[in-house]
Enzyme design. Structure first.
Site, short mmCIF file in Angstrom:
data_model
loop_
_atom_site.label_atom_id
_atom_site.label_comp_id
_atom_site.label_asym_id
_atom_site.label_seq_id
_atom_site.Cartn_x
_atom_site.Cartn_y
_atom_site.Cartn_z
N MET A 1 0.76 -1.14 -0.10
CA MET A 1 0.04 0.01 -0.17
C MET A 1 0.96 1.21 0.11
SD MET A 1 -2.89 -1.36 -0.12
CE MET A 1 -4.01 -2.74 0.35
N ASP A 138 -2.60 -6.34 7.10
CA ASP A 138 -1.94 -6.15 5.64
C ASP A 138 -0.32 -6.36 6.10
OD1 ASP A 138 -0.52 -5.08 3.45
OD2 ASP A 138 -2.36 -3.31 3.16
N ILE A 139 0.35 -7.23 5.84
CA ILE A 139 1.54 -7.72 6.18
C ILE A 139 2.57 -7.67 4.86
CG2 ILE A 139 1.05 -10.28 5.64
CD1 ILE A 139 3.14 -10.84 7.80
N GLU A 140 3.33 -6.49 4.93
CA GLU A 140 4.18 -6.48 3.73
C GLU A 140 5.66 -5.93 4.41
OE1 GLU A 140 2.64 -3.65 0.92
OE2 GLU A 140 0.94 -3.41 2.13
N ALA A 141 6.45 -5.95 3.29
CA ALA A 141 7.96 -5.35 3.73
C ALA A 141 8.57 -6.19 4.73
CB ALA A 141 7.93 -3.86 4.10
#
Length: 317
Positions: A1, A138-141
């Site tokens: 996002m 929202d699991i990112e990076a």
């Protein structure tokens, strides 16, 4: 996002008197059709959006760490502040919310909480503050590409489910055109191994790296997710689709792809035919056309205001 931006909003006293408890009537399920809404840049009025589009729920971005194992909106705003007012406004208009934890930028609770128990307690603070029926991780990076943190997030979701079995859990993650990358496959597999009950697995089929057929890319990405969910949990194709979902990006993406309204309608029809558990996009704030380059407040395409939100509205899976 998109990266977060700091923002301070004054609490509106008159609206603050409204209850944070969901409306007495049957509240809409925020999981299937809840476009993302954030509190930086130009902030549209959610009640106006609801009246103009028919959408009944929003995914609110983002809950982050305040520097420790304590949740704060965008890492800076308390749970009792302007974002609580936003939730009151949405519920007063007959809608519902699903807060999203994480995103691309900022301090992540999964990294700043030292254990699954501590992380679950942080999630629980937000659930209790707003009497939630669903949450989105929202699991990112760096939070996504770390085995220890992945396991911590899954362990926390397992604890949340044990304490609040009625709260639906959504995990949203990056994807390749062909489906999950190595980290995504690990996350789903570890959920099975740790008995962490995730209700919906959602991929973000965009930012693949340049212009391409976004309808075809979305379908292949979700199909790849479905195949791994199917194999991991021993499900039929239909059952695996019903535990899978997608979160697209409206207009021009960060890497120069374009999801047009025609593309999004085609994706909607395909998602409905597969009975995906989640169909949403990033973000209603940018659901405007003929306003210049793609950014926080503009899709970068020729479209009507809230065209993408109108397509999402009414989706039930």
């Amino acid at each position: 996002m998109k990266p977060l931006r700091r923002l301070t909003i004054a609490l509106t006293a008159g609206v603050a008197a409204l209850s944070l408890t969901p409306a007495a009537h049957a509240a809409p399920d925020p999981v299937p059709a809840s476009p993302y809404l954030y509190q930086w840049g130009a902030k549209p009025n959610p009640a106006t959006i609801m009246s103009q589009t028919g959408v009944k729920a929003f995914t609110l971005a983002f809950v982050l760490s305040d520097g420790g194992c304590n949740p704060a909106w965008d890492g800076t705003r308390p749970l009792t502040g302007a974002d609580a007012t936003l939730i009151r406004n949405i519920r007063a208009a007959g809608g519902e919310v699903i807060p999203s934890f994480g995103g691309w930028a900022g301090r992540k609770l999964g990294q700043h909480c030292s254990s699954a128990d501590a992380l679950a307690a942080a999630y629980q603070k937000v659930i209790d503050a707003y009497q939630l029926t669903a949450i989105d991780i929202d699991i990112e990076a760096a939070e996504f590409e770390n085995a220890t943190v992945q396991d911590r997030v899954l362990g926390a979701l397992k604890i949340v489910k044990q304490k609040k079995p009625g709260v639906r859990t959504v995990v949203t993650m990056p994807t390749n055109r062909s489906g999950l990358n190595t980290w995504g496959r690990r996350l789903v597999t570890r959920a099975k191994e740790l008995a962490a009950p995730v209700d919906v697995w959602t991929v973000m089929p965009f930012n693949f790296g340049g212009p391409s057929d976004m309808v075809a890319g979305t379908k292949s990405a979700v199909d790849g997710l479905k195949e791994h969910v199917k194999t991991t949990f021993g499900l039929t194709d239909d059952a695996a689709y019903r535990r899978s979902g997608l979160s697209s990006m409206n207009g021009v993406t960060d890497t120069g792809e374009t999801v047009s309204t025609a593309d999004f309608r085609a994706i909607h029809d395909w998602a409905a035919g597969k009975h995906l558990a989640r169909f949403t996009f990033w973000a209603t704030n940018r659901d405007r056309g003929n306003c210049g380059a793609s950014g926080d407040n503009c899709s970068g395409t020729n479209q009507g205001t809230y065209d993408f939100t109108k397509i999402v509205a009414g989706y039930t899976g």
